[in-house]
Design a protein around this motif. Structure first.
Motif, PDB file in Angstrom:
ATOM      1  N   ASN A   1      -5.616  -4.710   8.243  1.00 32.63           N
ATOM      2  CA  ASN A   1      -6.077  -5.574   7.060  1.00 32.63           C
ATOM      3  C   ASN A   1      -6.336  -4.879   6.024  1.00 32.63           C
ATOM      4  N   LEU A   2      -7.157  -3.629   6.249  1.00 29.88           N
ATOM      5  CA  LEU A   2      -7.761  -2.917   5.024  1.00 29.88           C
ATOM      6  C   LEU A   2      -6.263  -2.318   4.353  1.00 29.88           C
ATOM      7  N   GLY A   3      -5.548  -1.769   5.450  1.00 31.15           N
ATOM      8  CA  GLY A   3      -4.459  -0.983   4.993  1.00 31.15           C
ATOM      9  C   GLY A   3      -3.230  -1.938   4.222  1.00 31.15           C
ATOM     10  N   GLU A   4      -3.116  -3.324   4.654  1.00 26.70           N
ATOM     11  CA  GLU A   4      -2.167  -4.040   3.962  1.00 26.70           C
ATOM     12  C   GLU A   4      -2.995  -4.523   2.566  1.00 26.70           C
ATOM     13  N   ALA A   5      -4.364  -4.403   2.409  1.00 26.20           N
ATOM     14  CA  ALA A   5      -4.971  -4.681   1.307  1.00 26.20           C
ATOM     15  C   ALA A   5      -4.254  -3.818   0.201  1.00 26.20           C
ATOM     16  N   TYR A   6      -4.498  -2.610   0.761  1.00 27.59           N
ATOM     17  CA  TYR A   6      -4.075  -1.503  -0.223  1.00 27.59           C
ATOM     18  C   TYR A   6      -2.493  -1.432  -0.377  1.00 27.59           C
ATOM     19  N   LEU A   7      -1.823  -1.897   0.580  1.00 26.39           N
ATOM     20  CA  LEU A   7      -0.447  -1.999   0.256  1.00 26.39           C
ATOM     21  C   LEU A   7       0.091  -3.081  -0.804  1.00 26.39           C
ATOM     22  N   SER A   8      -0.808  -4.157  -0.769  1.00 28.01           N
ATOM     23  CA  SER A   8      -0.500  -5.361  -1.427  1.00 28.01           C
ATOM     24  C   SER A   8      -0.902  -5.093  -2.965  1.00 28.01           C
ATOM     25  N   GLY A   9      -2.272  -4.341  -2.976  1.00 29.02           N
ATOM     26  CA  GLY A   9      -3.062  -4.455  -4.192  1.00 29.02           C
ATOM     27  C   GLY A   9      -3.829  -5.661  -4.374  1.00 29.02           C
TER      28      GLY A   9
ATOM     29  N   SER B   1      -7.267  -7.657  -3.788  1.00 30.28           N
ATOM     30  CA  SER B   1      -8.626  -7.232  -3.871  1.00 30.28           C
ATOM     31  C   SER B   1      -9.045  -5.870  -3.802  1.00 30.28           C
ATOM     32  N   VAL B   2      -8.195  -4.869  -3.802  1.00 27.75           N
ATOM     33  CA  VAL B   2      -8.270  -3.655  -4.045  1.00 27.75           C
ATOM     34  C   VAL B   2      -7.048  -3.067  -4.831  1.00 27.75           C
ATOM     35  N   PRO B   3      -7.422  -1.759  -5.428  1.00 21.27           N
ATOM     36  CA  PRO B   3      -6.065  -1.360  -6.199  1.00 21.27           C
ATOM     37  C   PRO B   3      -4.947  -0.776  -5.475  1.00 21.27           C
ATOM     38  N   LEU B   4      -3.838  -0.958  -5.710  1.00 21.21           N
ATOM     39  CA  LEU B   4      -2.723  -0.720  -4.933  1.00 21.21           C
ATOM     40  C   LEU B   4      -2.767   0.817  -4.555  1.00 21.21           C
ATOM     41  N   ASP B   5      -2.430   1.207  -3.533  1.00 19.69           N
ATOM     42  CA  ASP B   5      -2.696   2.719  -3.043  1.00 19.69           C
ATOM     43  C   ASP B   5      -1.848   2.902  -1.972  1.00 19.69           C
ATOM     44  N   TYR B   6      -0.713   3.273  -2.108  1.00 21.50           N
ATOM     45  CA  TYR B   6       0.098   3.652  -0.641  1.00 21.50           C
ATOM     46  C   TYR B   6      -0.238   4.719   0.296  1.00 21.50           C
ATOM     47  N   THR B   7      -1.081   5.627  -0.360  1.00 22.37           N
ATOM     48  CA  THR B   7      -1.541   6.709   0.540  1.00 22.37           C
ATOM     49  C   THR B   7      -2.645   6.314   1.409  1.00 22.37           C
ATOM     50  N   LYS B   8      -3.615   5.642   0.917  1.00 18.10           N
ATOM     51  CA  LYS B   8      -4.503   4.813   1.658  1.00 18.10           C
ATOM     52  C   LYS B   8      -4.148   3.614   2.380  1.00 18.10           C
ATOM     53  N   ALA B   9      -3.131   3.124   2.099  1.00 16.92           N
ATOM     54  CA  ALA B   9      -2.486   2.020   2.918  1.00 16.92           C
ATOM     55  C   ALA B   9      -1.976   3.034   4.226  1.00 16.92           C
TER      56      ALA B   9
ATOM     57  N   ALA C   1       7.651   0.550   8.264  1.00 19.10           N
ATOM     58  CA  ALA C   1       8.441   0.167   6.944  1.00 19.10           C
ATOM     59  C   ALA C   1       8.146   1.246   6.067  1.00 19.10           C
ATOM     60  N   LEU C   2       6.801   1.744   5.972  1.00 15.98           N
ATOM     61  CA  LEU C   2       6.509   2.566   4.951  1.00 15.98           C
ATOM     62  C   LEU C   2       7.247   4.232   5.263  1.00 15.98           C
ATOM     63  N   TYR C   3       7.580   4.345   6.364  1.00 15.99           N
ATOM     64  CA  TYR C   3       8.369   5.476   6.617  1.00 15.99           C
ATOM     65  C   TYR C   3      10.033   5.521   6.132  1.00 15.99           C
ATOM     66  N   GLU C   4      10.344   4.146   6.340  1.00 20.09           N
ATOM     67  CA  GLU C   4      11.614   3.787   5.849  1.00 20.09           C
ATOM     68  C   GLU C   4      11.757   3.831   4.380  1.00 20.09           C
ATOM     69  N   SER C   5      10.680   3.452   3.551  1.00 21.57           N
ATOM     70  CA  SER C   5      10.657   3.251   2.155  1.00 21.57           C
ATOM     71  C   SER C   5      10.376   4.609   1.418  1.00 21.57           C
ATOM     72  N   GLY C   6       9.462   5.501   2.358  1.00 25.29           N
ATOM     73  CA  GLY C   6       9.020   6.440   1.648  1.00 25.29           C
ATOM     74  C   GLY C   6       7.722   6.336   0.707  1.00 25.29           C
ATOM     75  N   ASN C   7       6.980   5.210   1.060  1.00 24.95           N
ATOM     76  CA  ASN C   7       5.887   4.914   0.311  1.00 24.95           C
ATOM     77  C   ASN C   7       4.595   5.473   0.924  1.00 24.95           C
ATOM     78  N   GLY C   8       4.012   6.213   0.291  1.00 18.82           N
ATOM     79  CA  GLY C   8       2.574   7.037   1.051  1.00 18.82           C
ATOM     80  C   GLY C   8       2.933   7.882   1.906  1.00 18.82           C
ATOM     81  N   VAL C   9       4.377   8.172   2.336  1.00 16.23           N
ATOM     82  CA  VAL C   9       4.499   9.392   3.330  1.00 16.23           C
ATOM     83  C   VAL C   9       6.133   9.811   2.958  1.00 16.23           C
ATOM     84  N   THR C  10       6.673  11.125   3.275  1.00 19.49           N
ATOM     85  CA  THR C  10       7.692  11.393   2.987  1.00 19.49           C
ATOM     86  C   THR C  10       8.725  10.433   3.779  1.00 19.49           C
ATOM     87  N   GLN C  11       9.849  10.009   3.172  1.00 17.05           N
ATOM     88  CA  GLN C  11      10.790   9.112   3.812  1.00 17.05           C
ATOM     89  C   GLN C  11      11.349   9.906   5.222  1.00 17.05           C
ATOM     90  N   ASP C  12      11.471   9.012   6.454  1.00 15.62           N
ATOM     91  CA  ASP C  12      12.010   9.347   7.470  1.00 15.62           C
ATOM     92  C   ASP C  12      12.468   8.196   8.023  1.00 15.62           C
TER      93      ASP C  12
END
Length: 295
Positions: free
Chosen positions: A46-54, A56-64, A85-96
């Motif tokens: 839930n916390l990761g998705e909060a950072y993923l969506s922005g 209640s907290v600032p959008l932050d893919y790395t923290k997500a 999905a993050l690996y597929e998109s390359g958000n917050g991590v190197t795309q793989d």
């Protein structure tokens, strides 16, 4: 009337990152971080998705990524899917894509339908895994059995074209209907097309027009074109040239493909048979529709 064949198997460019809990509240639970730090997997997700969506907290893919990975490592299927999905998109991590496929598989094997759908899409494209139509269809089937409309649509298209499964128009029609009844516009169009052509079920122009209408109202240009053509020819609906112009003009204004010229030509032919007042009325409807749907 010019007919349209079904589109190729759809590929979702937008990743399916659902936020079922966060949609209900915009303020972060002050105890969420404490629970996540204590190792509660659902709180980490839930916390990761909060950072993923922005939300209640600032959008932050790395923290997500960091928090979702913690939940994924505990075997939570939704977290495995989100991490994939993050690996597929390359958000917050190197795309793989290969890593995405591994995570989708782990999630799908626990019965998480969106993961099965996305694994099917990777096999469909040959992205991170060898291209394999039968594997793609198999994973679409697992998601379709859980009534995921996008998977029902993709599997229906596979049956219609005989890609990865034996060609079976009746099965395609059944799958399209299931997805269409859940509001999937492409499935609504394809079901209309089967009725229009009498493929896999009895030809029924009224049913074709009804399903085209549902898809056209969702903004699908190819449905708008076919519906406009039906109103011009009185197939399944009464002849109504104002209605025909309305749908053909929408298709002409929104269809970004080689079919746009065809829509313009058909619209202009209809316009020749409209009175100035009817033409103005139809054009005003188009302007209002576009203003309401293109925000």
């Amino acid at each position: 009337m010019t007919q349209r064949r079904a589109l190729s198997l759809s590929v979702f460019l937008g990743l399916f990152l659902s936020l079922p809990l966060l949609a209900q509240k915009a303020v972060l639970d002050p105890g969420l971080l404490k629970k996540a730090e204590a190792g509660d997997a659902q709180s980490q997700l839930n916390l990761g998705e909060a950072y993923l969506s922005g939300i209640s907290v600032p959008l932050d893919y790395t923290k997500a990524f960091s928090w979702i990975e913690k939940a994924s490592n505990q075997g939570l299927p939704h977290a495995q899917f989100d991490l994939g999905a993050l690996y597929e998109s390359g958000n917050g991590v190197t795309q793989d894509a290969a890593r995405a496929a591994t995570l989708y598989r782990r999630s799908a094997e626990q019965g998480f339908a969106p993961a099965a759908l996305h694994l099917g899409l990777l096999y469909d494209r040959g992205d991170g895994v060898p291209q394999d139509d039968a594997e793609a269809a198999g994973w679409y089937r697992k998601a379709a059995l859980q009534h995921l409309p996008e998977a029902e649509y993709n599997l229906g298209t596979a049956y219609e074209r005989g890609i990865g499964v034996p060609q079976d128009y009746a099965q395609a029609a059944d799958l399209y209907r299931r997805a269409a009844e859940q509001g999937n516009a492409s499935a609504q169009f394809n079901l209309g097309l089967l009725y229009d052509n009498g493929t896999g079920l009895a030809r029924d122009y009224a049913q074709a027009a009804a399903w085209y209408t549902k898809a056209a109202e969702q903004g699908l240009p190819r449905a708008q074109f076919n519906l406009g053509s039906m109103y011009a020819n009185g197939q399944g609906v009464p002849v109504n040239l104002v209605e025909s112009y309305f749908w053909l003009d929408l298709a002409a204004k929104t269809w970004n493909s080689r079919r746009q010229e065809e829509s313009v030509h058909a619209r202009d032919l209809v316009a020749q048979h409209l009175s100035p007042s009817d033409l103005t009325s139809a054009q005003n409807r188009v302007a209002k529709w576009l203003a309401a749907h293109q925000k």
